[in-house]
Each structure stands twice: as C-alpha cells, then as structure tokens.
Design a protein around this motif. Structure first.
Motif, PDB file in Angstrom:
ATOM      1  N   ASN A   1      10.768 -19.154   9.496  1.00 22.79           N
ATOM      2  CA  ASN A   1      11.293 -18.314   8.425  1.00 22.79           C
ATOM      3  C   ASN A   1      10.506 -17.032   8.190  1.00 22.79           C
ATOM      4  OD1 ASN A   1      13.348 -20.148   7.953  1.00 22.79           O
ATOM      5  ND2 ASN A   1      12.144 -21.284   6.460  1.00 22.79           N
ATOM      6  N   SER A   2       9.335 -16.906   8.784  1.00 25.51           N
ATOM      7  CA  SER A   2       8.534 -15.708   8.564  1.00 25.51           C
ATOM      8  C   SER A   2       8.877 -14.636   9.594  1.00 25.51           C
ATOM      9  CB  SER A   2       7.045 -16.044   8.628  1.00 25.51           C
ATOM     10  OG  SER A   2       6.714 -16.595   9.873  1.00 25.51           O
TER      11      SER A   2
ATOM     12  N   ARG B   1      -2.745 -12.614  -0.867  1.00 27.09           N
ATOM     13  CA  ARG B   1      -1.799 -13.052  -1.891  1.00 27.09           C
ATOM     14  C   ARG B   1      -1.113 -11.855  -2.547  1.00 27.09           C
ATOM     15  NH1 ARG B   1      -5.229 -16.813  -3.405  1.00 27.09           N
ATOM     16  NH2 ARG B   1      -6.236 -15.470  -4.921  1.00 27.09           N
ATOM     17  N   GLU B   2      -1.882 -10.809  -2.848  1.00 27.07           N
ATOM     18  CA  GLU B   2      -1.327  -9.618  -3.489  1.00 27.07           C
ATOM     19  C   GLU B   2      -0.307  -8.918  -2.600  1.00 27.07           C
ATOM     20  OE1 GLU B   2      -4.846  -7.390  -4.378  1.00 27.07           O
ATOM     21  OE2 GLU B   2      -5.240  -8.511  -6.230  1.00 27.07           O
ATOM     22  N   ASN B   3      -0.380  -9.134  -1.309  1.00 19.84           N
ATOM     23  CA  ASN B   3       0.547  -8.530  -0.355  1.00 19.84           C
ATOM     24  C   ASN B   3       1.600  -9.511   0.139  1.00 19.84           C
ATOM     25  OD1 ASN B   3      -0.353  -5.619   0.398  1.00 19.84           O
ATOM     26  ND2 ASN B   3      -2.237  -6.776   0.110  1.00 19.84           N
ATOM     27  N   ASN B   4       1.776 -10.603  -0.573  1.00 16.32           N
ATOM     28  CA  ASN B   4       2.788 -11.625  -0.254  1.00 16.32           C
ATOM     29  C   ASN B   4       2.619 -12.217   1.140  1.00 16.32           C
ATOM     30  OD1 ASN B   4       4.103 -11.368  -2.776  1.00 16.32           O
ATOM     31  ND2 ASN B   4       5.182  -9.575  -2.019  1.00 16.32           N
ATOM     32  N   VAL B   5       1.365 -12.451   1.518  1.00 17.33           N
ATOM     33  CA  VAL B   5       1.050 -13.095   2.787  1.00 17.33           C
ATOM     34  C   VAL B   5       0.500 -14.480   2.473  1.00 17.33           C
ATOM     35  CG1 VAL B   5      -0.354 -13.005   4.875  1.00 17.33           C
ATOM     36  CG2 VAL B   5       0.568 -10.898   3.911  1.00 17.33           C
TER      37      VAL B   5
ATOM     38  N   SER C   1       8.459 -11.076   4.551  1.00 20.15           N
ATOM     39  CA  SER C   1       9.159  -9.798   4.399  1.00 20.15           C
ATOM     40  C   SER C   1       8.402  -8.601   4.958  1.00 20.15           C
ATOM     41  CB  SER C   1       9.458  -9.553   2.918  1.00 20.15           C
ATOM     42  OG  SER C   1       8.246  -9.530   2.181  1.00 20.15           O
ATOM     43  N   GLU C   2       7.106  -8.583   4.857  1.00 15.84           N
ATOM     44  CA  GLU C   2       6.293  -7.424   5.261  1.00 15.84           C
ATOM     45  C   GLU C   2       5.778  -7.632   6.682  1.00 15.84           C
ATOM     46  OE1 GLU C   2       4.436  -3.774   4.714  1.00 15.84           O
ATOM     47  OE2 GLU C   2       5.468  -4.763   3.077  1.00 15.84           O
ATOM     48  N   TYR C   3       6.150  -6.757   7.586  1.00 15.93           N
ATOM     49  CA  TYR C   3       5.779  -6.913   8.989  1.00 15.93           C
ATOM     50  C   TYR C   3       4.300  -6.645   9.252  1.00 15.93           C
ATOM     51  CZ  TYR C   3      10.529  -7.559  10.676  1.00 15.93           C
ATOM     52  OH  TYR C   3      11.765  -8.068  10.920  1.00 15.93           O
ATOM     53  N   ALA C   4       3.744  -5.644   8.614  1.00 10.91           N
ATOM     54  CA  ALA C   4       2.398  -5.198   8.977  1.00 10.91           C
ATOM     55  C   ALA C   4       1.292  -5.698   8.060  1.00 10.91           C
ATOM     56  CB  ALA C   4       2.359  -3.675   9.013  1.00 10.91           C
ATOM     57  N   ALA C   5       1.616  -6.289   6.932  1.00 14.83           N
ATOM     58  CA  ALA C   5       0.599  -6.623   5.932  1.00 14.83           C
ATOM     59  C   ALA C   5      -0.465  -7.579   6.473  1.00 14.83           C
ATOM     60  CB  ALA C   5       1.250  -7.216   4.682  1.00 14.83           C
ATOM     61  N   ALA C   6      -0.069  -8.673   7.073  1.00 16.67           N
ATOM     62  CA  ALA C   6      -1.041  -9.660   7.558  1.00 16.67           C
ATOM     63  C   ALA C   6      -1.941  -9.052   8.625  1.00 16.67           C
ATOM     64  CB  ALA C   6      -0.321 -10.894   8.103  1.00 16.67           C
ATOM     65  N   ALA C   7      -1.355  -8.337   9.574  1.00 16.01           N
ATOM     66  CA  ALA C   7      -2.151  -7.723  10.646  1.00 16.01           C
ATOM     67  C   ALA C   7      -3.097  -6.670  10.081  1.00 16.01           C
ATOM     68  CB  ALA C   7      -1.232  -7.108  11.689  1.00 16.01           C
ATOM     69  N   ARG C   8      -2.608  -5.841   9.152  1.00 17.46           N
ATOM     70  CA  ARG C   8      -3.436  -4.780   8.574  1.00 17.46           C
ATOM     71  C   ARG C   8      -4.643  -5.363   7.836  1.00 17.46           C
ATOM     72  NH1 ARG C   8       0.256  -2.579   5.986  1.00 17.46           N
ATOM     73  NH2 ARG C   8      -0.043  -3.632   4.025  1.00 17.46           N
ATOM     74  N   ILE C   9      -4.423  -6.354   7.023  1.00 14.65           N
ATOM     75  CA  ILE C   9      -5.503  -6.935   6.225  1.00 14.65           C
ATOM     76  C   ILE C   9      -6.481  -7.694   7.108  1.00 14.65           C
ATOM     77  CG2 ILE C   9      -6.010  -8.625   4.422  1.00 14.65           C
ATOM     78  CD1 ILE C   9      -3.234  -7.819   3.199  1.00 14.65           C
ATOM     79  N   LEU C  10      -5.970  -8.541   7.998  1.00  7.91           N
ATOM     80  CA  LEU C  10      -6.850  -9.382   8.812  1.00  7.91           C
ATOM     81  C   LEU C  10      -7.602  -8.585   9.879  1.00  7.91           C
ATOM     82  CD1 LEU C  10      -4.542 -12.499   9.083  1.00  7.91           C
ATOM     83  CD2 LEU C  10      -6.594 -12.256   7.692  1.00  7.91           C
TER      84      LEU C  10
END
Length: 186
Positions: free
Chosen positions: A23-24, A48-52, A89-98
């Motif tokens: 689903n992600s 969490r703030e970025n819905n990841v 929903s956000e494609y780049a958030a997890a990659a950007r943060i991590l």
C-alpha cells in the motif's frame, strides 16, 4: 518448536508488513546500528511529522513480507539491524530524511528501497533524497503558472500609469519621430 500462538503472532506481523509494503508508494530499508536513543528519537519525530511510518523489523519477518508483496529483490540486504520506513503519499520524504541522517551518522546506512512496487538502486534513492518537499514543488509550479499572468498585469498597469493606450501610442510616436529626423540632418 514455537507455540501456536507465537506462530500466529508472527503470521499477523508478516501479513501487516506485506500490506504496508503493497500500500505504500515508497519505502527505504536502513541499518540503524550504533545510533543512540536521543538521535533515534529525533529521527522518528521528523519521520512522523512527514507522514513516514518507521519501524524496526526482524529480517526473517520482513523477508517473508517481501515475498508476499513481490519485492524479493530487497531480501539480499536483510541482514544485521534493519528498520523500514514507508510512506503512503510522499515519494521523497523517507529518502530525504534518512539519507540526510546517514550523512551525519557514520553507523547509520541506507541499504535499499523501493518505489511504486519496484526495488530501485541506490542512485535512485539518492536522487529522491535531493528532491525538495512537496510544498516547495507545488510553490514552484504555481509560480511558473502565475508568471505570465503577473507579467501581463504589470504591462497593463504601466499602460494605465501612462494615461491609457492612446497616450502610450502618442508617447511612442513622439520618441520615434526625433529618431527618424536625426539621420536626415546629416
């Protein structure tokens, strides 16, 4: 041999992970070895703030979930300490943060990731990490749409400031007339 209740719990975890993977829109697998509690808390808060959604998972359970979700290519990196970050929903958030976090912490490593149900290489993950946030991208698009309209509005305001269309034509004609006379005087 584990008890029936333990097996049922593990099956439930695998089913939940599998659904989460399916689903992600994007996910990143990391090795979190060597980070302290304070840094981990800050990282989790930012995610969490970025819905990841970020969770530490057992490699064997994530491996089985990958099989069910059709992400078998993630299995080779499932060794050592493993955490999974997914976004619906956000494609780049997890990659950007991590990836940003991995730059500042030597022991924290991005192992692999996937995008729209397909495992991607590290270059793609790094490219995703360099994308601006969704809000910045939307602001850029709106700015691009708004630019021609704003330029037209400035031109129209200049016409009004000059006294109207006829006054602008007269002024341009007056500016052009001396220029035409100058070559004749020579």
């Amino acid at each position: 041999m584990p008890s029936q209740s333990v097996l049922e719990q593990k099956k439930a975890i695998v089913a939940e992970l599998s659904e989460r993977l399916k689903n992600s829109v994007t996910g990143v697998v990391v090795s979190y070895q060597g980070i302290n509690t304070e840094d981990d808390t800050k990282l989790r808060k930012e995610l969490r703030e970025n819905n990841v959604k970020y969770t530490v998972v057992k490699n064997t359970l994530l491996s089985r979930a990958c099989e069910e979700a059709g992400l078998d290519e993630l299995k080779p990196v499932l060794e050592g300490t493993t955490a999974l970050a997914t976004s619906d929903s956000e494609y780049a958030a997890a990659a950007r943060i991590l990836c940003g976090y991995a730059k500042d912490h030597d022991n924290f490593k991005v192992k692999s990731g996937y995008l729209d149900g397909a495992v991607v290489d590290m270059d793609t993950i790094v490219s995703l990490s360099k994308l601006p946030t969704r809000d910045v991208l939307l602001a850029n698009v709106l700015g691009a749409f708004q630019a021609p309209i704003a330029a037209f509005a400035r031109v129209m305001q200049a016409v009004v400031d000059e006294g109207g269309f006829d006054a602008c034509l007269e002024k341009k004609a007056a500016e052009a007339a001396p220029a035409e006379e100058a070559p004749a005087a020579e």
